[in-house]
Motif scaffolding. Sequence first.
Motif, PDB file in Angstrom:
ATOM      1  N   TRP A  25       0.744  -1.025   0.125  1.00  0.00           N
ATOM      2  CA  TRP A  25      -0.010  -0.039  -0.038  1.00  0.00           C
ATOM      3  C   TRP A  25       0.799   1.268   0.003  1.00  0.00           C
ATOM      4  O   TRP A  25       1.925   1.403   0.891  1.00  0.00           O
ATOM      5  N   ASP A  27      -0.622   4.261   0.027  1.00  0.00           N
ATOM      6  CA  ASP A  27      -1.422   5.319   0.731  1.00  0.00           C
ATOM      7  C   ASP A  27      -2.432   4.767   1.610  1.00  0.00           C
ATOM      8  O   ASP A  27      -3.140   3.762   1.605  1.00  0.00           O
ATOM      9  N   LYS A  29      -5.216   5.595   2.605  1.00  0.00           N
ATOM     10  CA  LYS A  29      -6.557   5.384   2.332  1.00  0.00           C
ATOM     11  C   LYS A  29      -7.208   4.125   1.443  1.00  0.00           C
ATOM     12  O   LYS A  29      -8.309   4.038   1.285  1.00  0.00           O
ATOM     13  N   PHE A  30      -6.174   3.154   0.946  1.00  0.00           N
ATOM     14  CA  PHE A  30      -6.460   2.197   0.483  1.00  0.00           C
ATOM     15  C   PHE A  30      -6.362   0.901   1.251  1.00  0.00           C
ATOM     16  O   PHE A  30      -6.484  -0.129   0.946  1.00  0.00           O
ATOM     17  N   ASP A  34      -9.731   1.567   6.511  1.00  0.00           N
ATOM     18  CA  ASP A  34      -9.344   3.021   6.941  1.00  0.00           C
ATOM     19  C   ASP A  34     -10.456   4.053   7.036  1.00  0.00           C
ATOM     20  O   ASP A  34     -10.184   5.028   7.329  1.00  0.00           O
TER      21      ASP A  34
END
Length: 177
Positions: A25, A27, A29-30, A34
């Motif tokens: 990952w 980020d 946010k993924f 999250d």
Amino acid sequence: SFPNGDRDYTSFPEVAAAPASTFFWSDQKFVPGDEKGNTATGHATTYDRMRVVSATSMIQIPLYNYGVNTNHNRPSGLFVGFEADGMLGGYAGCYHYYADYSHWQSTEANNAVKINPDLCPLGKYGYDPRCREWYATGKMVGQTGSDPLHVTPPYLLAGIQTTSLGATQALIDPVSG
């Protein structure tokens, strides 16, 4: 993988057939879970586990740097591995390149295929602590209820080909085991 990020199998050879096809990952946010944001607690999702590892930095970095201005040798790194998804987080100094873990390959020599053939079939790329002897033995020792600390015999560290030994202690959830 499961919606919460747990992973107990691999899609090899569709993925992880080469270092470029391993998945990390880039980020948060993924990362599964999250959506909890700063209300995340426990370790039910990969995001929860990521927050646990990030919180340990205030312990890991001082422990790692303890030997800098003394006659003590510093550890090669301090890490936490998770059974649910194989996530490995920790600290091994400013010049430790985590991208090298995508080049780690399951081979007969490192016993990964023998330890966990479902997760690390022969030839699969991408480091997974659940396929390493230090992790598997530490987990077994922790589950037997005997001495909670397992000190490994010397072994080659993944990626840097340095001989080391480790001390592992299984952290087992008292509710789920």
